[in-house]
Write a protein that holds these residues in place. Structure first.
Motif, PDB file in Angstrom:
ATOM      1  N   HIS A   1       0.849  -1.205   0.000  1.00  0.00           N
ATOM      2  CA  HIS A   1       0.000   0.000   0.000  1.00  0.00           C
ATOM      3  C   HIS A   1       0.876   1.243   0.000  1.00  0.00           C
ATOM      4  O   HIS A   1       0.726   2.131   0.835  1.00  0.00           O
ATOM      5  N   MET A   2       1.811   1.286  -0.934  1.00  0.00           N
ATOM      6  CA  MET A   2       2.776   2.386  -0.967  1.00  0.00           C
ATOM      7  C   MET A   2       2.097   3.738  -1.158  1.00  0.00           C
ATOM      8  O   MET A   2       2.657   4.768  -0.803  1.00  0.00           O
ATOM      9  N   GLU A   3       0.869   3.722  -1.686  1.00  0.00           N
ATOM     10  CA  GLU A   3       0.184   4.999  -1.946  1.00  0.00           C
ATOM     11  C   GLU A   3      -0.117   5.768  -0.661  1.00  0.00           C
ATOM     12  O   GLU A   3      -0.299   6.986  -0.701  1.00  0.00           O
ATOM     13  N   VAL A   4      -0.179   5.085   0.483  1.00  0.00           N
ATOM     14  CA  VAL A   4      -0.510   5.799   1.722  1.00  0.00           C
ATOM     15  C   VAL A   4       0.734   6.325   2.443  1.00  0.00           C
ATOM     16  O   VAL A   4       0.615   7.102   3.391  1.00  0.00           O
ATOM     17  N   TRP A   5       1.922   5.876   2.017  1.00  0.00           N
ATOM     18  CA  TRP A   5       3.126   6.206   2.792  1.00  0.00           C
ATOM     19  C   TRP A   5       3.349   7.712   2.969  1.00  0.00           C
ATOM     20  O   TRP A   5       3.629   8.154   4.089  1.00  0.00           O
ATOM     21  N   PRO A   6       3.233   8.521   1.918  1.00  0.00           N
ATOM     22  CA  PRO A   6       3.512   9.951   2.138  1.00  0.00           C
ATOM     23  C   PRO A   6       2.598  10.574   3.194  1.00  0.00           C
ATOM     24  O   PRO A   6       3.070  11.278   4.095  1.00  0.00           O
ATOM     25  N   GLU A   7       1.295  10.301   3.107  1.00  0.00           N
ATOM     26  CA  GLU A   7       0.363  10.868   4.081  1.00  0.00           C
ATOM     27  C   GLU A   7       0.652  10.347   5.493  1.00  0.00           C
ATOM     28  O   GLU A   7       0.659  11.101   6.465  1.00  0.00           O
ATOM     29  N   ALA A   8       0.914   9.047   5.580  1.00  0.00           N
ATOM     30  CA  ALA A   8       1.164   8.447   6.891  1.00  0.00           C
ATOM     31  C   ALA A   8       2.460   8.980   7.496  1.00  0.00           C
ATOM     32  O   ALA A   8       2.508   9.355   8.679  1.00  0.00           O
ATOM     33  N   LEU A   9       3.520   9.049   6.704  1.00  0.00           N
ATOM     34  CA  LEU A   9       4.810   9.507   7.232  1.00  0.00           C
ATOM     35  C   LEU A   9       4.751  10.967   7.645  1.00  0.00           C
ATOM     36  O   LEU A   9       5.396  11.376   8.620  1.00  0.00           O
ATOM     37  N   ALA A  10       3.969  11.758   6.941  1.00  0.00           N
ATOM     38  CA  ALA A  10       3.830  13.169   7.322  1.00  0.00           C
ATOM     39  C   ALA A  10       3.195  13.278   8.708  1.00  0.00           C
ATOM     40  O   ALA A  10       3.682  14.031   9.564  1.00  0.00           O
ATOM     41  N   GLU A  11       2.133  12.502   8.951  1.00  0.00           N
ATOM     42  CA  GLU A  11       1.484  12.569  10.267  1.00  0.00           C
ATOM     43  C   GLU A  11       2.396  12.021  11.359  1.00  0.00           C
ATOM     44  O   GLU A  11       2.508  12.601  12.449  1.00  0.00           O
ATOM     45  N   LEU A  12       3.069  10.923  11.059  1.00  0.00           N
ATOM     46  CA  LEU A  12       3.943  10.299  12.059  1.00  0.00           C
ATOM     47  C   LEU A  12       5.129  11.203  12.382  1.00  0.00           C
ATOM     48  O   LEU A  12       5.518  11.349  13.555  1.00  0.00           O
ATOM     49  N   GLY A  13       5.715  11.810  11.360  1.00  0.00           N
ATOM     50  CA  GLY A  13       6.838  12.723  11.575  1.00  0.00           C
ATOM     51  C   GLY A  13       6.422  13.897  12.451  1.00  0.00           C
ATOM     52  O   GLY A  13       7.159  14.307  13.366  1.00  0.00           O
TER      53      GLY A  13
END
Lengths: 338, 338
Positions: free
Chosen positions: B284-296
């Protein structure tokens, strides 16, 4: 008013259900009050979900009370009406329970519905064009959501849900594989219902043998599974599921009596990234009109030929129900009352 | 070019994994070709999913080959580059495996990514702001999809996935209950990570006891469950699930060694109309940018304080990994190489 014979749940089963759990009771039907309708039942529906309701434990529907009419779907004819929308002679489907007559408050939404028997026999409104048909529709369309060319599998394939599932899946271009008990049912599933293959579980009584049979019947693996039964068949199907398979779970009849049946290897849900969803069709009333329209058209056009097992007379209901739980029925199990 | 020490998978485990499955190998790093980048690893990631890859059987990722570097995530610094986008000194995250250096073809999309260590320490890109964090995000946001006020439960709560899950769920207004092993981990989960409650599974070693503890910690029942572990804890959670609960299944660490762990009562999926979905975050690589932004942002703002267990030196990796499988780590398990 006419005399009315009823079957009550007298006491709850310990382990396996038996005839002694039921009791035949005779009462008089009361005089009608405003908005009430007296319905003479032509057919009563016997369904596997009823077994769960006999237990005292938490189930997926409310418990069936003891000392009261056993609840269930019915079709029949209006005898007398004090509600403006119903007249004597109307054919109706309702939830009248195991009795010869019911008095229905027709002002309650959904309590009674008129049906058209021009192209669809009245009894089918308890099967293919009723709750079992919509159950198949919901599991296939809303949970499995197959693409053309995918392989879907259904247990109890010759029954009311399974046969509807097969017709709906064929209409969507799927390879459809059934599982049923005995050569007669399997022949009916492929020859009359048009399934691509049917596996006789009596010939494959363990995980290894069933898994091998599924491999042969599903050379491209399994993309969708409609689970009615539970137990080793579920274990075997999981071994043959493709990545991203979808499982609609609407019954686990094999575990209704006694101890819960375990699932051998739930890690397969992860290994194959499977989605599983349990559902009860009565919680999804919004899909009924669309589903019933498709099912009615399949029956009217002869693409779905539902088979029925008909027991005769109210007193035959308990035995027919126990037989259903053991797979003795062949097609939708009904009790005919007139 | 520098000497490079590596850990290989030497042979596959029979049952429980052991030190003898691994082998330390010393090689020379080769000269770089066009587009290649030489990375010196600062940290290696140890993750439960690696255990599944050690087996020969079908798993949810490809098998780890024997006689080759044990694969896994790494962070480090570019030492030398023949790719125009990378320069010596760049901090990078990649999949370099259990070795001190890796030679990466940086032209392959996703093989190497530069990271910013201004607000987030480099090692966290293997944990909260890396694959484990995105795993928690996907399970919570895409599968459980909780409403504010719902109760969610996560196992291995003090670990990399669990701690991120807790912070993400608190940010959505959930009641968050963790399960972890031992009083120190449980205290950290409630006091440092801000969970509403944490259950010590060592104090509740069977279904009945765990189920009672869950009842107390989740007075409104369980609406969402993030499953990392399997076994009796899964059984106990199922007993406490509300109708329409959602289960994200991303690991079953308890069953990685040896025989599959059964699920005692799968009929509960039906009784409570539960939805379960297995997933692998790399699909599900499509969610990584959104997820990493929130986690960061959660890490940078101090709302997520990930804890790390750090083993020192390449030769310590196998033992640290076996400890991870037994829950001996406390927080994200890393191996520090310099």
């Amino acid at each position: 008013m006419p005399t009315n014979r009823q079957i009550h749940l007298d006491n709850r089963p310990e382990g396996e259900a038996s005839l002694s759990n039921f009791k035949l009771v005779t009462v008089e039907t009361p005089a009608l009050q405003d908005n009430q309708v007296l319905v003479r039942h032509h057919y009563m529906s016997l369904d596997p979900y009823m077994r769960g309701r006999m237990n005292d434990s938490k189930s997926y529907t409310a418990n069936q009370p003891t000392g009261a009419v056993f609840q269930g779907g019915t079709v029949g004819e209006v005898v007398e009406s004090k509600h403006p929308k119903f007249q004597a002679g109307d054919k109706v489907v309702g939830f009248g329970g195991w009795q010869e007559y019911s008095v229905v408050d027709a002002a309650v939404p959904g309590s009674l519905k008129k049906v058209d028997t021009t192209h669809v026999p009245l009894s089918h409104y308890l099967g293919a064009v009723g709750m079992p048909g919509v159950t198949a529709w919901y599991g296939l369309v809303k949970i499995i959501a197959p693409k053309a060319g995918e392989t879907v599998v259904v247990t109890a394939a010759s029954g009311a849900v399974g046969s509807a599932f097969g017709a709906l899946a064929k209409a969507r271009g799927c390879r459809v594989v059934g599982i049923a008990g005995g050569p007669d049912k399997c022949r009916y599933v492929t020859e009359e219902l048009g399934f691509d293959a049917c596996i006789d579980y009596r010939q494959h009584p363990d995980v290894k043998s069933m898994s091998a049979a599924l491999k042969e019947a599903c050379p491209q693996g399994i993309d969708g599974y409609f689970e009615n039964v539970g137990g080793y068949i579920f274990d075997a199907v999981l071994l043959r599921c493709n990545a991203f398979a979808r499982i609609a779970l609407c019954g686990m009849i094999a575990g209704y009596d006694g101890a819960p049946l375990p699932l051998a290897n739930p890690a397969l849900f992860l290994i194959n990234r499977i989605k599983l969803e349990g559902f009860i069709v009565s919680e999804h009333m919004e899909v009924w009109p669309e589903a019933l329209a498709e099912l009615g058209a399949l029956v009217a056009s002869g693409k779905l030929k539902p088979r029925e097992s008909v027991a005769q007379g109210i007193e035959a209901a308990p035995e027919a129900f126990l037989g259903l739980l053991k797979g003795k029925n062949f097609g939708k199990q009904l009790v005919k009352l007139i």
